[in-house]
Design a protein around this motif. Structure first.
Motif, PDB file in Angstrom:
ATOM      1  N   GLY A 165       9.999  -3.219  -9.239  1.00  0.00           N
ATOM      2  CA  GLY A 165       9.266  -3.707  -8.080  1.00  0.00           C
ATOM      3  C   GLY A 165      10.141  -4.098  -6.900  1.00  0.00           C
ATOM      4  O   GLY A 165      11.358  -3.871  -6.880  1.00  0.00           O
ATOM      5  N   ASN A 166       9.469  -4.672  -5.894  1.00  0.00           N
ATOM      6  CA  ASN A 166      10.085  -5.093  -4.637  1.00  0.00           C
ATOM      7  C   ASN A 166      10.173  -6.611  -4.588  1.00  0.00           C
ATOM      8  O   ASN A 166       9.676  -7.293  -5.476  1.00  0.00           O
ATOM      9  CB  ASN A 166       9.179  -4.677  -3.468  1.00  0.00           C
ATOM     10  N   ALA A 167      10.681  -7.106  -3.468  1.00  0.00           N
ATOM     11  CA  ALA A 167      10.653  -8.543  -3.224  1.00  0.00           C
ATOM     12  C   ALA A 167       9.194  -8.985  -3.134  1.00  0.00           C
ATOM     13  O   ALA A 167       8.390  -8.345  -2.456  1.00  0.00           O
ATOM     14  CB  ALA A 167      11.382  -8.858  -1.924  1.00  0.00           C
ATOM     15  N   LEU A 207       0.814  -1.224   0.000  1.00  0.00           N
ATOM     16  CA  LEU A 207       0.000   0.000   0.000  1.00  0.00           C
ATOM     17  C   LEU A 207       0.847   1.273   0.000  1.00  0.00           C
ATOM     18  O   LEU A 207       0.317   2.361  -0.134  1.00  0.00           O
ATOM     19  CB  LEU A 207      -0.942   0.001   1.216  1.00  0.00           C
ATOM     20  N   ARG A 208       2.147   1.147   0.169  1.00  0.00           N
ATOM     21  CA  ARG A 208       3.005   2.337   0.128  1.00  0.00           C
ATOM     22  C   ARG A 208       3.955   2.238  -1.077  1.00  0.00           C
ATOM     23  O   ARG A 208       3.728   2.872  -2.096  1.00  0.00           O
ATOM     24  CB  ARG A 208       3.766   2.476   1.461  1.00  0.00           C
ATOM     25  N   ASP A 209       4.963   1.403  -1.010  1.00  0.00           N
ATOM     26  CA  ASP A 209       5.915   1.293  -2.122  1.00  0.00           C
ATOM     27  C   ASP A 209       5.209   0.767  -3.377  1.00  0.00           C
ATOM     28  O   ASP A 209       5.417   1.265  -4.478  1.00  0.00           O
ATOM     29  CB  ASP A 209       7.060   0.353  -1.723  1.00  0.00           C
ATOM     30  N   GLY A 210       4.362  -0.234  -3.204  1.00  0.00           N
ATOM     31  CA  GLY A 210       3.646  -0.797  -4.352  1.00  0.00           C
ATOM     32  C   GLY A 210       2.696   0.217  -4.959  1.00  0.00           C
ATOM     33  O   GLY A 210       2.704   0.448  -6.167  1.00  0.00           O
ATOM     34  N   GLN A 242       7.944  12.296  -2.977  1.00  0.00           N
ATOM     35  CA  GLN A 242       9.211  11.588  -3.075  1.00  0.00           C
ATOM     36  C   GLN A 242       9.143  10.168  -2.526  1.00  0.00           C
ATOM     37  O   GLN A 242       8.500   9.891  -1.528  1.00  0.00           O
ATOM     38  CB  GLN A 242      10.229  12.404  -2.277  1.00  0.00           C
ATOM     39  N   HIS A 243       9.854   9.297  -3.205  1.00  0.00           N
ATOM     40  CA  HIS A 243       9.899   7.901  -2.788  1.00  0.00           C
ATOM     41  C   HIS A 243      10.787   7.727  -1.564  1.00  0.00           C
ATOM     42  O   HIS A 243      11.784   8.407  -1.431  1.00  0.00           O
ATOM     43  CB  HIS A 243      10.470   7.078  -3.955  1.00  0.00           C
ATOM     44  N   GLY A 244      10.436   6.840  -0.711  1.00  0.00           N
ATOM     45  CA  GLY A 244      11.269   6.597   0.458  1.00  0.00           C
ATOM     46  C   GLY A 244      11.734   5.174   0.519  1.00  0.00           C
ATOM     47  O   GLY A 244      10.959   4.248   0.474  1.00  0.00           O
ATOM     48  N   GLY A 245      13.009   4.990   0.632  1.00  0.00           N
ATOM     49  CA  GLY A 245      13.545   3.649   0.897  1.00  0.00           C
ATOM     50  C   GLY A 245      13.534   2.767  -0.299  1.00  0.00           C
ATOM     51  O   GLY A 245      12.613   2.046  -0.514  1.00  0.00           O
ATOM     52  N   THR A 268      15.286  -6.078   5.728  1.00  0.00           N
ATOM     53  CA  THR A 268      15.717  -5.902   4.338  1.00  0.00           C
ATOM     54  C   THR A 268      14.612  -5.214   3.547  1.00  0.00           C
ATOM     55  O   THR A 268      13.427  -5.355   3.857  1.00  0.00           O
ATOM     56  CB  THR A 268      16.002  -7.253   3.652  1.00  0.00           C
ATOM     57  N   HIS A 269      15.013  -4.446   2.546  1.00  0.00           N
ATOM     58  CA  HIS A 269      14.053  -3.811   1.627  1.00  0.00           C
ATOM     59  C   HIS A 269      14.750  -3.796   0.271  1.00  0.00           C
ATOM     60  O   HIS A 269      15.565  -2.927  -0.014  1.00  0.00           O
ATOM     61  CB  HIS A 269      13.737  -2.390   2.107  1.00  0.00           C
ATOM     62  N   CYS A 270      14.475  -4.811  -0.541  1.00  0.00           N
ATOM     63  CA  CYS A 270      15.253  -4.995  -1.764  1.00  0.00           C
ATOM     64  C   CYS A 270      14.414  -4.734  -3.003  1.00  0.00           C
ATOM     65  O   CYS A 270      13.311  -5.258  -3.138  1.00  0.00           O
ATOM     66  CB  CYS A 270      15.800  -6.418  -1.813  1.00  0.00           C
ATOM     67  N   HIS A 271      14.961  -3.940  -3.903  1.00  0.00           N
ATOM     68  CA  HIS A 271      14.298  -3.685  -5.181  1.00  0.00           C
ATOM     69  C   HIS A 271      14.806  -4.658  -6.234  1.00  0.00           C
ATOM     70  O   HIS A 271      15.882  -5.241  -6.122  1.00  0.00           O
ATOM     71  CB  HIS A 271      14.455  -2.225  -5.586  1.00  0.00           C
ATOM     72  N   ASN A 272      13.995  -4.819  -7.284  1.00  0.00           N
ATOM     73  CA  ASN A 272      14.161  -5.955  -8.187  1.00  0.00           C
ATOM     74  C   ASN A 272      14.756  -5.581  -9.546  1.00  0.00           C
ATOM     75  O   ASN A 272      14.539  -6.277 -10.529  1.00  0.00           O
ATOM     76  CB  ASN A 272      12.785  -6.609  -8.380  1.00  0.00           C
TER      77      ASN A 272
HETATM   78 ZN   LIG Z   1      11.291   0.961  -2.022  1.00  0.00          ZN
END
Ligand SMILES: [Zn+2]
Length: 523
Positions: free
Chosen positions: A246-248, A12-15, A520-523, A210-214
Motif C-alpha cells: 500500500g501507500n501512505a 481511486l488510482r493507486d489504491g 501498467q502501474h505508474g509511480g 512525496t509518493h511513498c509505498h509501504n
Molecule cells: Zn504508487
C-alpha cells in the motif's frame, strides 16, 4: 501564517489498481464525493488510457466534482496517453495531468531500455506536450502539470536533479518524488528531498511532492520526513490502500501533521471528523477491511481497557489521549438508539456520525432502522453505518428477491428454494441443491437469472457486538473477464449472502462491472 500541505488522494488510482480493490464507476463516484467532503486538494481519479471503464469514471468525476476540487488523471510519457487523459479531464474546471517516466538505473536498463539523455529528452518533450494541450483551453494560463520520475528513491541523486530541473523548466508545476518500491527509509528520504532543494536551481518554481509505498511499513514516516525537508504535497490513500503493502495512509499523515503541529508547523485543509466515515466507506466498498488496531481509524484506536489507563483518563483525558475521538469522527461501539427514538433524534445522531442525507435517503435509512429494531434489541453506531452503506450501494434491480427458503443440517442435502421477480414483472420460482445452504442459494440464483459467474471471494463479518449482531456479507465474482462486487446486510447471514450475491448478479445484468485487469502501474 503556516504553510499548507496539499493532500493529493490517489485511492481511486493507486489504491483501486491493487488486487481486490477494484470499484465500478458508481462506487468511484461515491468515494469521490466523500473525498470532496473530506476536503482533499487533489483527487487522482484514475488512469484514463488503462481501460474504457477507467476513462468513463475519470470523465464522470471530472464533470461532477471538477468545480469543487482539482481532478487529476495519470498518463505515461506518451502522446497517446496524454491525449486520452486530457479528453477525460478537459471538462473539469480545476484540472491536473500527472505524467511519469522511470529514472532509476534498474528501470532505465530493464524496463525502458533508454539512456540518460533519452530520458531527459522525453521528459522535456512530454511535459511540454501536456502543458501545450491544456493551454488550448482559453481559461488555462498556467497548466497544472505534475511530473513523476518513477522509482526516484533509487535514482542517482545527480541524475534525479537534472531530470527534475528540466521537467520544471519545461513547465511542470509539481514534481513528485515516488518511492515506487518502498525502498526508502525516513532519513534517506529526507536527504533525497533536501538534495533536490539544494541542487536544483529552479526548484522553487514547483511544488515538491512525496509518493511513498509501504513495503517496509515506512510510507507515512517517509512522507513526513519529506515534509520536514521541504515537500509541500503528500500523495496518499484512504486506509493506506495501494499496490502490494500500500501507500501512505491519508488519515495517518493528516493526523500526524495536525497533532504535531508544534513540530511540523504546517496545516492541511482536511475536515478531520470525516476521516472515520470515509475509512468505513472505502473499506466496505472495496471489501478491504481495516485491522482493529489500525492507527486513527481502527476499532481499537481509542479504546482504553487497562484499568490504570481508565483511571488516568477519568482524571484528565490528555493523560493517555493525544487526539480526541471526535476529531476523527470515531464511531465506537456505544449503544445508542432503540425503537422509540424519533426521526429527529435519529437525524441528529446521523449528523454526529458525519452523515447528512437527502430526505429520500434519510427516509429509507430510517425505515431500515425501525425494521432492524424489531429484529435486534440494541442498535449500535456500527449497525447504523452498515444501513447507510447499504443505501449507498444501490444498483438497478433487474431481479428482486421475493422470498427464499433454505434447508440444511447433517444427513440431508442442503437445498434452497427462491422466488425472484424480474423488472418486466415475471415471477420465477426454482430450487437447487448445494454443498451447504449458502452454496445452494447461489446455485438457485444462477439457475433463475441464467448467469453463472465465478465466485472469487466470499466474506462474512459481524458489524457490531452481541449474538444478534448484523452480519455483513461481501462477494466478488467474475463474469466474462469483468469483476463484480456485491454486499448484503442482515441479522440472518444466509439472507445477507443472498442479497450480496443477487446484487452482484444485478450488476452483471446492468453491465456495471469493473475491468478485470489493469494497465501498467505508474509511480
Ligand atoms: Zn504508487
Amino acid at each position: 501564517m503556516s504553510d499548507f500541505i496539499t493532500i493529493f488522494d490517489t485511492t481511486l488510482r493507486d489504491g483501486e489498481q491493487s488486487p481486490g480493490c477494484s470499484m465500478d464507476t458508481e462506487q468511484k463516484l461515491e468515494v469521490a464525493k466523500a473525498l470532496v467532503e473530506l476536503g482533499v486538494d487533489v483527487i487522482e481519479a484514475g488512469f484514463p488510457i488503462a481501460s474504457p471503464g477507467d476513462f468513463e469514471a475519470v470523465q464522470k468525476i471530472a464533470r461532477k466534482f471538477g468545480d469543487q476540487t482539482t481532478i487529476c488523471g495519470l498518463a505515461r510519457c506518451r502522446a497517446e496517453d496524454i491525449d486520452r487523459a486530457w479528453e477525460a479531464l478537459k471538462e473539469a474546471q480545476n484540472v491536473r495531468i500527472h505524467i511519469f517516466l522511470a529514472t532509476s538505473p534498474i528501470h532505465r536498463e530493464f524496463k525502458l531500455k533508454m539512456a540518460e539523455e533519452e530520458i531527459l529528452k522525453k521528459t522535456v518533450e512530454m511535459v511540454r506536450y501536456t502543458a501545450d494541450q491544456m493551454a488550448k483551453r482559453p481559461d488555462i494560463t498556467r497548466p497544472n502539470v505534475e511530473f513523476s520520475p518513477e522509482d526516484a528513491a533509487r535514482t542517482e541523486p545527480d541524475f534525479l536533479c537534472k531530470v527534475v530541473e528540466q521537467a520544471i523548466a519545461a513547465g511542470a508545476t509539481t514534481v513528485n518524488i515516488p518511492d515506487t518500491v518502498g525502498y526508502a527509509t525516513p532519513n534517506h528520504f529526507y536527504k533525497v528531498i533536501s538534495y533536490l532543494k539544494q541542487n536544483v536551481p529552479n526548484i522553487n518554481q514547483a511544488v515538491i511532492s512525496t509518493h511513498c509505498h509501504n513495503d517496509l511499513g515506512l510510507a507515512v514516516a517517509n512522507s513526513l520526513a519529506g515534509v520536514e525537508a521541504g515537500a509541500r504535497q503528500i500523495e496518499c490513500t484512504i486506509n493506506g490502500l495501494g499496490e502490494r503493502a500500500g501507500n501512505a495512509a491519508l488519515e495517518e499523515v493528516v493526523m500526524a501533521l495536525r497533532t504535531r503541529k508544534d513540530y511540523y508547523g504546517v496545516d492541511t485543509r482536511i475536515n478531520t471528523p470525516k476521516l472515520c466515515p470515509i475509512s468505513r466507506l472505502v473499506a466496505t466498498t472495496t471489501g478491504m477491511r481495516v485491522q482493529r488496531n489500525k492507527a486513527i481509524v481502527g476499532q481499537n484506536a481509542f479504546a482504553h481497557e487497562a484499568g490504570i489507563h481508565q483511571h488516568g483518563m477519568l482524571q484528565n483525558r490528555t493523560t493517555y489521549e493525544i487526539m480526541r475521538p471526535d476529531d476523527v469522527g470515531y464511531v465506537g461501539q456505544n449503544m445508542v438508539l432503540g425503537k422509540h427514538s424519533g426521526r429527529h433524534a435519529f437525524r441528529d445522531h446521523l449528523k454526529r456520525m458525519g452523515h447528512e442525507l437527502a430526505d429520500a435517503d434519510f427516509q429509507q435509512v430510517f425505515d431500515d432502522f425501525i425494521a432492524l429494531c424489531d429484529r435486534k434489541k440494541d442498535v449500535y453506531d456500527a449497525d447504523i453505518s452498515a444501513l447507510i452503506d447499504k443505501r449507498s450501494s444501490q444498483v438497478p434491480e433487474t431481479w428482486k428477491l421475493i422470498s427464499f427458503h433454505t434447508f440444511g443440517g447433517s444427513g440431508t442435502i442442503p437445498t434452497a428454494t427462491i422466488e425472484l421477480q424480474h423488472s418486466d414483472g415475471r415471477r420465477i420460482q426454482d430450487a437447487a441443491p448445494g454443498d451447504g445452504p449458502v452454496d445452494a442459494l447461489f446455485h438457485c440464483l444462477n439457475r433463475i437469472t441464467q448467469l453463472t459467474p465465478t465466485l472469487e471471494d466470499y466474506q462474512v463479518r459481524g458489524v457490531s457486538s452481541g449474538k444478534d449482531a448484523l452480519g455483513e456479507v461481501t462477494v466478488d465474482v467474475e463474469h466474462q473477464g469483468r469483476k463484480f462486487h456485491g454486499k448484503g446486510v442482515s441479522t440472518d447471514i444466509i439472507e445477507a449472502s443472498g442479497h450480496a450475491y443477487l446484487q452482484a448478479l444485478n450488476k452483471i445484468a446492468a453491465g456495471l462491472g469493473a475491468k478485470g485487469t489493469h494497465a501498467q502501474h505508474g509511480g
